[in-house]
Design a protein around this motif. Structure first.
Motif, PDB file in Angstrom:
ATOM      1  N   GLY A  19       0.801  -1.220   0.000  1.00  8.80           N
ATOM      2  CA  GLY A  19       0.000   0.000   0.000  1.00  8.80           C
ATOM      3  C   GLY A  19       0.835   1.272   0.000  1.00  8.80           C
ATOM      4  O   GLY A  19       0.624   2.164   0.817  1.00  8.80           O
ATOM      5  N   TYR A  20       1.786   1.371  -0.934  1.00  7.77           N
ATOM      6  CA  TYR A  20       2.629   2.556  -0.988  1.00  7.77           C
ATOM      7  C   TYR A  20       3.354   2.626  -2.337  1.00  7.77           C
ATOM      8  O   TYR A  20       3.297   1.690  -3.151  1.00  7.77           O
ATOM      9  N   ASP A  46      -4.742  12.436  -4.631  1.00 10.86           N
ATOM     10  CA  ASP A  46      -4.274  12.301  -6.016  1.00 10.86           C
ATOM     11  C   ASP A  46      -4.450  10.859  -6.500  1.00 10.86           C
ATOM     12  O   ASP A  46      -4.369   9.910  -5.714  1.00 10.86           O
ATOM     13  N   THR A  47      -4.660  10.712  -7.795  1.00  6.74           N
ATOM     14  CA  THR A  47      -4.810   9.395  -8.409  1.00  6.74           C
ATOM     15  C   THR A  47      -3.459   8.903  -8.926  1.00  6.74           C
ATOM     16  O   THR A  47      -2.713   9.666  -9.544  1.00  6.74           O
ATOM     17  N   VAL A  48      -3.151   7.629  -8.673  1.00 12.31           N
ATOM     18  CA  VAL A  48      -1.885   7.037  -9.110  1.00 12.31           C
ATOM     19  C   VAL A  48      -2.185   5.816  -9.973  1.00 12.31           C
ATOM     20  O   VAL A  48      -2.929   4.923  -9.569  1.00 12.31           O
ATOM     21  N   ALA A  62      -3.737   8.409  -3.283  1.00 10.06           N
ATOM     22  CA  ALA A  62      -2.813   8.766  -2.207  1.00 10.06           C
ATOM     23  C   ALA A  62      -3.607   9.127  -0.955  1.00 10.06           C
ATOM     24  O   ALA A  62      -4.497   9.972  -1.003  1.00 10.06           O
ATOM     25  N   THR A  63      -3.303   8.478   0.139  1.00 12.23           N
ATOM     26  CA  THR A  63      -4.036   8.733   1.382  1.00 12.23           C
ATOM     27  C   THR A  63      -3.363   9.803   2.239  1.00 12.23           C
ATOM     28  O   THR A  63      -3.920  10.220   3.254  1.00 12.23           O
ATOM     29  N   ALA A  92      -3.804   3.799  -1.404  1.00 11.96           N
ATOM     30  CA  ALA A  92      -4.881   2.797  -1.317  1.00 11.96           C
ATOM     31  C   ALA A  92      -5.076   2.245  -2.730  1.00 11.96           C
ATOM     32  O   ALA A  92      -5.647   2.910  -3.596  1.00 11.96           O
ATOM     33  N   TRP A  93      -4.555   1.062  -2.964  1.00 13.86           N
ATOM     34  CA  TRP A  93      -4.593   0.462  -4.304  1.00 13.86           C
ATOM     35  C   TRP A  93      -5.848  -0.372  -4.515  1.00 13.86           C
ATOM     36  O   TRP A  93      -6.326  -1.023  -3.589  1.00 13.86           O
TER      37      TRP A  93
END
Length: 311
Positions: A19-20, A46-48, A62-63, A92-93
């Motif tokens: 989770g990173y 933000d969206t990754v 991104a949390t 948070a994937w």
């Protein structure tokens, strides 16, 4: 909210399961790397986009922002050549059931690739020299669109996480307000969960769930019509800005899958919502009765969001 693209073939398993995302602060030779520095620019919400083995395999949110952290132990030999000091961003994937292969869609994606530090080349192959790249909203939305219906469950969870993070940010700003007393802040925060003064005010207007008829308040959710995060402080506590709903009905209403006309006629976002209602024993054609003038003002806002649903 910004969009980011991470190329992490070597560390995909560790970062997704952990989770990173993580990068060293410098190259092994001590040199500067902008795509490492980018971790320090990521903001909460933000969206990754996760890319590995030629595929987009996961979408994350991104949390929080970055923190200084040493190289993760679970990288093993994959990280032997990297500097030990680094930056970590919690993510948070949500893994996609059906990955997206950008190489198959370059006719759609190529025009939106960054001119500098692009995560993939014009050929569609990954750019090994780039770890975390900033990408445009247009490219990010195209990738999410290509994930398509097959990945609706993962993308829906992603959207819910974004909304929750936005509400978290509003709550944080409230808690730090210099103009509100501690009691006012407490009541506004409680209102987010349908508690406190807001619930009392709502129960003066609404007596039961309009769809199920359940009147026991212990079984009902105090649901805002205009979302809490979008409301003013006055609206957050306004009893007319809400309905008492059974939990499954609240789920539909809170996600803007159902709404009501000013005259009380139920509206559904699509046929699949109607099917779910029938399976729950709810009448999709029912009229739930009249609303107060102030409720009708809030419902106008709610209906506008239902009209935006892509169903």
């Amino acid at each position: 909210m910004a969009y980011w693209w991470v190329n992490h073939k070597q560390t995909f398993k560790s970062e997704i399961e952990g989770g990173y995302i993580w990068s060293p602060q410098r190259k092994a030779n001590g040199g500067y790397n902008q795509t490492y520095e980018n971790l320090r620019l990521v903001k909460k919400g933000d969206t990754v986009i996760s890319y590995a083995d030629g595929q987009v395999k996961a979408i994350g949110v991104a949390t929080s922002g970055y923190r200084d952290e040493g190289k993760p132990d679970d990288f093993g030999k994959a990280g032997d050549a990297w500097h030990a000091d680094g930056w970590l961003v919690p993510i948070a994937w949500e893994r996609l059931e059906i990955p997206v292969r950008p190489k198959q869609h370059m006719d759609v994606l190529a025009s939106d690739l960054p001119e500098k530090y692009s995560p993939i080349r014009a050929s569609g192959d990954g750019n090994q020299g780039v770890y975390l790249a900033s990408v445009s909203q247009a490219l990010g939305e195209k990738i999410l669109g290509l994930a398509g219906k097959a990945n609706d469950a993962a993308l829906e969870l992603h959207d819910e996480q974004l909304l929750e993070l936005e509400a978290d940010q509003v709550q944080l700003e409230l808690s730090e307000s210099p103009t509100l007393s501690s009691t006012e802040i407490e009541q506004l925060v409680k209102a987010r969960r349908g508690q406190g003064i807001y619930r009392i005010n709502l129960m003066r207007v609404e007596k039961h769930c309009r769809l199920t008829g359940v009147a026991d308040p212990r079984l009902l959710v105090a649901s805002h019509i205009k979302p809490w995060k979008d409301s003013t402080n006055k609206e957050r506590l306004d009893g007319h800005n809400g309905l008492l709903l059974s939990p499954h009905v609240d789920r539909l209403f809170d996600r803007h899958l159902i709404s009501f006309t000013d005259e009380g006629q139920l509206i559904a976002a699509g046929s699949w919502v109607v099917i779910a209602m029938l399976n729950w024993g709810l009448d999709p054609n029912m009229n739930v009765g009249l609303f107060t003038p102030k409720q009708r003002q809030y419902l106008e806002v709610h209906r506008a969001k239902l009209a935006q649903q892509p169903y």
